[in-house]
Scaffold this motif. Structure first.
Motif, PDB file in Angstrom:
ATOM      1  N   VAL A 166       0.849  -1.191   0.000  1.00 22.22           N
ATOM      2  CA  VAL A 166       0.000   0.000   0.000  1.00 22.22           C
ATOM      3  C   VAL A 166       0.887   1.245   0.000  1.00 22.22           C
ATOM      4  CG1 VAL A 166      -1.881   1.213   1.140  1.00 22.22           C
ATOM      5  CG2 VAL A 166      -1.704  -1.286   1.330  1.00 22.22           C
ATOM      6  N   PHE A 167       0.710   2.087  -1.024  1.00 20.92           N
ATOM      7  CA  PHE A 167       1.512   3.297  -1.194  1.00 20.92           C
ATOM      8  C   PHE A 167       0.613   4.528  -1.130  1.00 20.92           C
ATOM      9  CE2 PHE A 167       3.528  -0.129  -3.525  1.00 20.92           C
ATOM     10  CZ  PHE A 167       4.872  -0.008  -3.205  1.00 20.92           C
ATOM     11  N   PRO A 168       1.191   5.681  -0.757  1.00 23.81           N
ATOM     12  CA  PRO A 168       0.419   6.917  -0.859  1.00 23.81           C
ATOM     13  C   PRO A 168       0.212   7.283  -2.328  1.00 23.81           C
ATOM     14  CG  PRO A 168       2.685   7.404  -0.271  1.00 23.81           C
ATOM     15  CD  PRO A 168       2.554   5.909  -0.223  1.00 23.81           C
ATOM     16  N   LEU A 169      -0.805   8.082  -2.585  1.00 26.23           N
ATOM     17  CA  LEU A 169      -1.072   8.491  -3.962  1.00 26.23           C
ATOM     18  C   LEU A 169       0.063   9.341  -4.513  1.00 26.23           C
ATOM     19  CD1 LEU A 169      -2.975   8.672  -6.397  1.00 26.23           C
ATOM     20  CD2 LEU A 169      -4.080  10.622  -5.278  1.00 26.23           C
ATOM     21  N   ASP A 170       0.540  10.277  -3.720  1.00 24.50           N
ATOM     22  CA  ASP A 170       1.612  11.178  -4.149  1.00 24.50           C
ATOM     23  C   ASP A 170       2.893  10.840  -3.401  1.00 24.50           C
ATOM     24  OD1 ASP A 170      -0.053  12.731  -5.896  1.00 24.50           O
ATOM     25  OD2 ASP A 170      -0.911  13.680  -4.110  1.00 24.50           O
ATOM     26  N   LEU A 171       3.976  10.726  -4.138  1.00 21.47           N
ATOM     27  CA  LEU A 171       5.256  10.367  -3.545  1.00 21.47           C
ATOM     28  C   LEU A 171       5.995  11.603  -3.050  1.00 21.47           C
ATOM     29  CD1 LEU A 171       6.561   7.674  -6.070  1.00 21.47           C
ATOM     30  CD2 LEU A 171       5.107   7.369  -4.053  1.00 21.47           C
ATOM     31  N   VAL A 177       5.084   2.728   3.864  1.00 25.28           N
ATOM     32  CA  VAL A 177       4.454   1.707   3.030  1.00 25.28           C
ATOM     33  C   VAL A 177       4.109   0.520   3.911  1.00 25.28           C
ATOM     34  CG1 VAL A 177       4.830   0.041   1.155  1.00 25.28           C
ATOM     35  CG2 VAL A 177       5.588   2.400   0.895  1.00 25.28           C
ATOM     36  N   THR A 178       2.941  -0.055   3.673  1.00 23.21           N
ATOM     37  CA  THR A 178       2.533  -1.268   4.368  1.00 23.21           C
ATOM     38  C   THR A 178       2.484  -2.423   3.374  1.00 23.21           C
ATOM     39  OG1 THR A 178       1.220  -0.083   6.022  1.00 23.21           O
ATOM     40  CG2 THR A 178       0.684  -2.397   5.677  1.00 23.21           C
ATOM     41  N   VAL A 179       3.031  -3.563   3.769  1.00 25.78           N
ATOM     42  CA  VAL A 179       2.977  -4.777   2.952  1.00 25.78           C
ATOM     43  C   VAL A 179       2.327  -5.870   3.790  1.00 25.78           C
ATOM     44  CG1 VAL A 179       4.294  -6.543   1.735  1.00 25.78           C
ATOM     45  CG2 VAL A 179       5.040  -4.168   1.650  1.00 25.78           C
ATOM     46  N   GLY A 180       1.269  -6.493   3.253  1.00 30.00           N
ATOM     47  CA  GLY A 180       0.590  -7.529   4.019  1.00 30.00           C
ATOM     48  C   GLY A 180      -0.358  -8.350   3.174  1.00 30.00           C
ATOM     49  N   VAL A 181      -1.239  -9.062   3.845  1.00 23.94           N
ATOM     50  CA  VAL A 181      -2.234  -9.897   3.181  1.00 23.94           C
ATOM     51  C   VAL A 181      -3.592  -9.614   3.821  1.00 23.94           C
ATOM     52  CG1 VAL A 181      -0.613 -11.734   2.567  1.00 23.94           C
ATOM     53  CG2 VAL A 181      -1.775 -11.778   4.791  1.00 23.94           C
ATOM     54  N   VAL A 225      -9.049  10.678  -8.371  1.00 27.48           N
ATOM     55  CA  VAL A 225      -8.378   9.664  -7.556  1.00 27.48           C
ATOM     56  C   VAL A 225      -8.159  10.230  -6.160  1.00 27.48           C
ATOM     57  CG1 VAL A 225      -7.241   8.540  -9.493  1.00 27.48           C
ATOM     58  CG2 VAL A 225      -6.118  10.431  -8.373  1.00 27.48           C
ATOM     59  N   ILE A 226      -8.321   9.378  -5.154  1.00 23.44           N
ATOM     60  CA  ILE A 226      -8.098   9.813  -3.780  1.00 23.44           C
ATOM     61  C   ILE A 226      -7.007   8.993  -3.096  1.00 23.44           C
ATOM     62  CG2 ILE A 226     -10.441  10.703  -3.479  1.00 23.44           C
ATOM     63  CD1 ILE A 226     -11.133   8.102  -2.007  1.00 23.44           C
ATOM     64  N   GLY A 227      -6.683   7.835  -3.690  1.00 21.80           N
ATOM     65  CA  GLY A 227      -5.678   6.979  -3.073  1.00 21.80           C
ATOM     66  C   GLY A 227      -6.266   6.199  -1.912  1.00 21.80           C
ATOM     67  N   PRO A 228      -5.542   5.245  -1.390  1.00 24.04           N
ATOM     68  CA  PRO A 228      -4.146   4.953  -1.718  1.00 24.04           C
ATOM     69  C   PRO A 228      -4.008   4.183  -3.031  1.00 24.04           C
ATOM     70  CG  PRO A 228      -4.954   3.350  -0.173  1.00 24.04           C
ATOM     71  CD  PRO A 228      -6.064   4.332  -0.361  1.00 24.04           C
ATOM     72  N   ALA A 250      -3.818  -0.940  -8.401  1.00 21.98           N
ATOM     73  CA  ALA A 250      -5.157  -0.442  -8.124  1.00 21.98           C
ATOM     74  C   ALA A 250      -5.060   0.906  -7.427  1.00 21.98           C
ATOM     75  CB  ALA A 250      -5.936  -1.433  -7.258  1.00 21.98           C
ATOM     76  N   VAL A 251      -6.040   1.776  -7.691  1.00 21.11           N
ATOM     77  CA  VAL A 251      -6.095   3.069  -7.039  1.00 21.11           C
ATOM     78  C   VAL A 251      -7.542   3.355  -6.663  1.00 21.11           C
ATOM     79  CG1 VAL A 251      -6.304   4.314  -9.255  1.00 21.11           C
ATOM     80  CG2 VAL A 251      -5.491   5.521  -7.213  1.00 21.11           C
ATOM     81  N   ALA A 252      -7.741   3.883  -5.457  1.00 20.49           N
ATOM     82  CA  ALA A 252      -9.085   4.212  -4.989  1.00 20.49           C
ATOM     83  C   ALA A 252      -9.562   5.503  -5.627  1.00 20.49           C
ATOM     84  CB  ALA A 252      -9.089   4.356  -3.462  1.00 20.49           C
ATOM     85  N   LEU A 253     -10.850   5.532  -6.024  1.00 19.44           N
ATOM     86  CA  LEU A 253     -11.435   6.684  -6.691  1.00 19.44           C
ATOM     87  C   LEU A 253     -12.446   7.376  -5.780  1.00 19.44           C
ATOM     88  CD1 LEU A 253     -12.154   5.119 -10.212  1.00 19.44           C
ATOM     89  CD2 LEU A 253     -10.018   6.144  -9.353  1.00 19.44           C
TER      90      LEU A 253
END
Length: 255
Positions: A166-171, A177-181, A225-228, A250-253
């Motif tokens: 999971v990344f932020p929309l803007d760098l 960053v979160t990595v998981g399942v 787009v709103i992210g993440p 994927a990106v959240a809208l």
């Protein structure tokens, strides 16, 4: 002991006087003698080999701590080990640069190859259980890879794939960053609602091409787009060739 002034020494070593002074300041090339009144530096002819070694290593962008390690090595085995590590680092960097050039080739010389299907669909909120850490924008692949390995080694995630990052929309220069399942009790919540997705097949270094296609498609739809942003790694990079890696972006809208 025959000494020579810094200018003559720099000429023998094929360095600038400024570089010799810099290596002195770093403690890598200390003068054999310094005049107490004038501050002039003097060197021995035997130090030319050290100066040349430093220059060659720095020419390969070898970090100063490693240069110091090579110079202070007490035997040939230690020198060989240090140089072997740098050889591996340079090989990895060369491979990364080749991937970037391939991306440019696809983008500039063969744009018809850069095609992505984008879908927009509603999905419920999703919880993720995993690990979080700081990632540098200029070392995105390296730092994200380290987080993925940490997630796989953690008790909650081990053996459960595919991983989602999971990344932020803007760098920015550095970010979390979160990595998981997916997990019922995960601490990271991905919002429900409309998400735009696409699949990227190929090396991770070419993911920017997929991001561009994804976000441009959303823009053309008139959606905000709103992210993440998420990356789901559908293949194991430890067993799949770079060209066979499959990543879902994927990106959240905005609803």
């Amino acid at each position: 002991m025959t000494l020579m002034p810094i200018g003559e020494f720099a000429r023998l070593a094929r360095l600038t006087v400024k570089a010799v002074r810099h290596y002195d300041a770093e403690g890598l090339l200390v003068p054999a003698s310094v005049d107490a009144h004038s501050g002039y530096r003097f060197y021995r002819a035997e130090q030319v080999r050290t100066a040349t070694t430093i220059a060659l290593l720095r020419g390969l962008d070898v970090p100063l701590p490693v240069v110091r390690e090579v110079l202070e090595a007490t035997d040939g085995a230690a020198v060989a080990a240090a140089l072997a590590r740098q050889r591996e680092r340079l090989a990895a960097e060369l491979a990364r640069r080749e991937q970037v050039l391939r991306s440019l080739d696809a983008l500039l010389l063969a744009p018809e190859r850069v095609q992505y299907d984008v879908a927009v669909a509603e999905r419920p909120p999703v919880r993720l259980d995993g690990v979080s850490g700081r990632v540098r924008a200029d070392a995105l692949d390296e730092d994200t890879g380290a987080l993925c390995r940490a997630a796989l080694e953690s008790g909650a995630v081990k053996g459960r794939e595919p991983l989602v990052a999971v990344f932020p929309l803007d760098l920015v220069d550095e970010f979390s960053v979160t990595v998981g399942v997916p997990a019922a009790s995960g601490g990271t919540v991905l919002p429900g609602g409309a998400w735009a997705t696409t699949l990227h097949v190929g090396p991770y270094a070419e993911l920017p091409l997929a991001y561009t296609a994804l976000l441009e498609h959303v823009r053309m739809l008139g959606r905000a787009v709103i992210g993440p942003v998420t990356e789901t790694y559908l293949t194991d990079p430890g067993t799949a060739a770079p060209d066979e890696l499959v990543t879902r972006l994927a990106v959240a809208l905005q609803s």
